[in-house]
Motif scaffolding. Structure first.
Motif, PDB file in Angstrom:
ATOM      1  N   VAL A 156      31.181  68.895  -0.769  1.00 25.27           N
ATOM      2  CA  VAL A 156      31.316  68.246  -2.077  1.00 25.27           C
ATOM      3  C   VAL A 156      32.779  68.316  -2.531  1.00 25.27           C
ATOM      4  O   VAL A 156      33.353  67.310  -2.983  1.00 25.27           O
ATOM      5  N   LEU A 157      33.385  69.489  -2.375  1.00 23.85           N
ATOM      6  CA  LEU A 157      34.788  69.649  -2.789  1.00 23.85           C
ATOM      7  C   LEU A 157      35.707  68.736  -1.964  1.00 23.85           C
ATOM      8  O   LEU A 157      36.658  68.152  -2.486  1.00 23.85           O
ATOM      9  N   ALA A 158      35.398  68.604  -0.674  1.00 18.72           N
ATOM     10  CA  ALA A 158      36.224  67.751   0.188  1.00 18.72           C
ATOM     11  C   ALA A 158      36.116  66.287  -0.250  1.00 18.72           C
ATOM     12  O   ALA A 158      37.125  65.565  -0.269  1.00 18.72           O
ATOM     13  N   VAL A 159      34.901  65.861  -0.616  1.00 18.59           N
ATOM     14  CA  VAL A 159      34.738  64.466  -1.069  1.00 18.59           C
ATOM     15  C   VAL A 159      35.492  64.256  -2.390  1.00 18.59           C
ATOM     16  O   VAL A 159      36.162  63.222  -2.575  1.00 18.59           O
ATOM     17  N   LEU A 160      35.410  65.247  -3.294  1.00 14.51           N
ATOM     18  CA  LEU A 160      36.147  65.126  -4.571  1.00 14.51           C
ATOM     19  C   LEU A 160      37.657  65.070  -4.301  1.00 14.51           C
ATOM     20  O   LEU A 160      38.378  64.255  -4.875  1.00 14.51           O
ATOM     21  N   HIS A 161      38.103  65.950  -3.404  1.00 12.88           N
ATOM     22  CA  HIS A 161      39.526  65.984  -3.014  1.00 12.88           C
ATOM     23  C   HIS A 161      39.946  64.613  -2.467  1.00 12.88           C
ATOM     24  O   HIS A 161      41.029  64.110  -2.799  1.00 12.88           O
ATOM     25  N   TYR A 162      39.067  64.022  -1.672  1.00 14.01           N
ATOM     26  CA  TYR A 162      39.326  62.692  -1.096  1.00 14.01           C
ATOM     27  C   TYR A 162      39.439  61.661  -2.230  1.00 14.01           C
ATOM     28  O   TYR A 162      40.413  60.909  -2.312  1.00 14.01           O
ATOM     29  N   ALA A 163      38.436  61.669  -3.117  1.00 18.87           N
ATOM     30  CA  ALA A 163      38.422  60.677  -4.206  1.00 18.87           C
ATOM     31  C   ALA A 163      39.646  60.849  -5.103  1.00 18.87           C
ATOM     32  O   ALA A 163      40.263  59.864  -5.528  1.00 18.87           O
ATOM     33  N   TRP A 164      40.014  62.102  -5.379  1.00 22.42           N
ATOM     34  CA  TRP A 164      41.143  62.372  -6.283  1.00 22.42           C
ATOM     35  C   TRP A 164      42.498  62.171  -5.607  1.00 22.42           C
ATOM     36  O   TRP A 164      43.542  62.383  -6.216  1.00 22.42           O
ATOM     37  N   SER A 165      42.491  61.808  -4.321  1.00 21.24           N
ATOM     38  CA  SER A 165      43.757  61.538  -3.626  1.00 21.24           C
ATOM     39  C   SER A 165      44.328  60.172  -4.005  1.00 21.24           C
ATOM     40  O   SER A 165      45.438  59.830  -3.614  1.00 21.24           O
ATOM     41  N   LYS A 167      44.815  57.022  -7.132  1.00 21.13           N
ATOM     42  CA  LYS A 167      44.855  56.803  -8.588  1.00 21.13           C
ATOM     43  C   LYS A 167      43.597  56.070  -9.040  1.00 21.13           C
ATOM     44  O   LYS A 167      43.069  56.306 -10.109  1.00 21.13           O
ATOM     45  N   GLU A 168      43.140  55.122  -8.171  1.00 23.14           N
ATOM     46  CA  GLU A 168      41.953  54.353  -8.547  1.00 23.14           C
ATOM     47  C   GLU A 168      40.774  54.750  -7.644  1.00 23.14           C
ATOM     48  O   GLU A 168      40.986  55.399  -6.622  1.00 23.14           O
ATOM     49  N   LEU A 169      39.566  54.351  -8.038  1.00 27.84           N
ATOM     50  CA  LEU A 169      38.399  54.686  -7.215  1.00 27.84           C
ATOM     51  C   LEU A 169      38.392  53.780  -5.982  1.00 27.84           C
ATOM     52  O   LEU A 169      38.347  52.558  -6.107  1.00 27.84           O
ATOM     53  N   ARG A 170      38.455  54.401  -4.803  1.00 32.48           N
ATOM     54  CA  ARG A 170      38.478  53.623  -3.561  1.00 32.48           C
ATOM     55  C   ARG A 170      37.118  53.658  -2.872  1.00 32.48           C
ATOM     56  O   ARG A 170      36.338  54.598  -3.062  1.00 32.48           O
ATOM     57  N   ALA A 171      36.905  52.669  -2.006  1.00 34.92           N
ATOM     58  CA  ALA A 171      35.608  52.555  -1.323  1.00 34.92           C
ATOM     59  C   ALA A 171      35.365  53.727  -0.356  1.00 34.92           C
ATOM     60  O   ALA A 171      34.246  54.253  -0.296  1.00 34.92           O
ATOM     61  N   ALA A 172      36.414  54.141   0.375  1.00 39.57           N
ATOM     62  CA  ALA A 172      36.197  55.140   1.440  1.00 39.57           C
ATOM     63  C   ALA A 172      35.605  56.461   0.916  1.00 39.57           C
ATOM     64  O   ALA A 172      34.610  56.941   1.463  1.00 39.57           O
TER      65      ALA A 172
END
Ligand code: HEM
Length: 201
Positions: A156-165, A167-172
């Motif tokens: 879960v933390l890794a996915v959040l880290h990915y999303a927060w990498s 500025k905008e919400l990305r599909a990946a």
């Protein structure tokens, strides 16, 4: 026959897990990683780590769903490779980006929610990698299973880290989160119980 199949499965997982490393190392050495090779190393190792981490949760979900434990044999291997790529990801960051200059590196590791989520995920993966050996399984007994449920926290933390990498919400990262969600839900005790009853029928 079954152990032969398991052996081939393990060999296939080992071989596949090294492919991104070889491609990346070759690209870096040949100067084929584009205008920002450091960023490319960090991004690619991060992506491979998260994919392997999510894949390492699949065997348990498959077992809960079908009762087949055939994939359980590669769960540990997938988890360890996820840790290896996460460690390479940090190495790329610390070495290529910061030249191991601790004055700048240490603050960067705790600078904001993205960095903190990544750092905690990595520390959890390190703990799980260390305790993944037979000796630790025996020593920790029942607590080993409890401790290794932290894989879900790391994911879960890794996915959040990915999303927060970004500025905008990305599909990946959304796709990564969507892949993780059913694997998490399957492990929630009432759902796991339901699945077990459904399987027995
Ligand atoms: C101390 C731990 C960590 C640090 C310092 C760190 C650092 C970074 C940095 C700086 C980026 C942005 C790279 C860029 O956009 O140029 C990044 C992105 C990323 N990281 Fe981490 N990370 C850590 C842990 C992790 C872990 C444990 C995982 C997965 C298991 C992970 C997966 C990712 C992913 C998937 C990306 C996005 C890659 C992309 O842009 O496509 N990171 N990380």
């Amino acid at each position: 026959m079954r152990s032969q199949k398991t052996l081939w499965l393990k060999i296939a997982v080992h071989a596949a897990a090294w492919v991104p490393f070889v491609v990346l190392a070759w690209g870096y050495w040949r100067g084929g990683l584009g205008p920002d090779p450091t960023g490319e190393v960090i991004r690619r190792t991060g992506r491979v780590a998260i994919v392997l981490l999510i894949l390492s949760l699949v065997p348990t979900a498959v077992k809960l769903l079908t009762g087949s434990g055939a994939l359980i044999k590669v769960r540990r291997i997938l988890g360890l490779y996820a840790f290896m790529y996460a460690a390479l990801h940090l190495l790329g960051f610390a070495w290529l980006d910061y030249g191991f200059d601790l004055r700048f590196l240490l603050p960067a590791l705790v600078d904001g929610r993205r960095a903190l989520a990544g750092l905690i995920a990595l520390v959890v993966l390190l703990l799980l990698a260390i305790t993944s050996t037979g000796g630790w399984i025996r020593r920790l007994g029942k607590n080993w299973k409890r401790l290794h449920r932290l894989t879900y926290l790391a994911s879960v933390l890794a996915v959040l880290h990915y999303a927060w990498s970004f500025k905008e919400l990305r599909a990946a990262p959304v796709v990564a989160g969507a892949a993780l969600l059913p694997l998490l839900v399957a492990r929630v005790p009432p759902v796991a119980g339901l699945l077990a009853r459904w399987r027995r029928r």
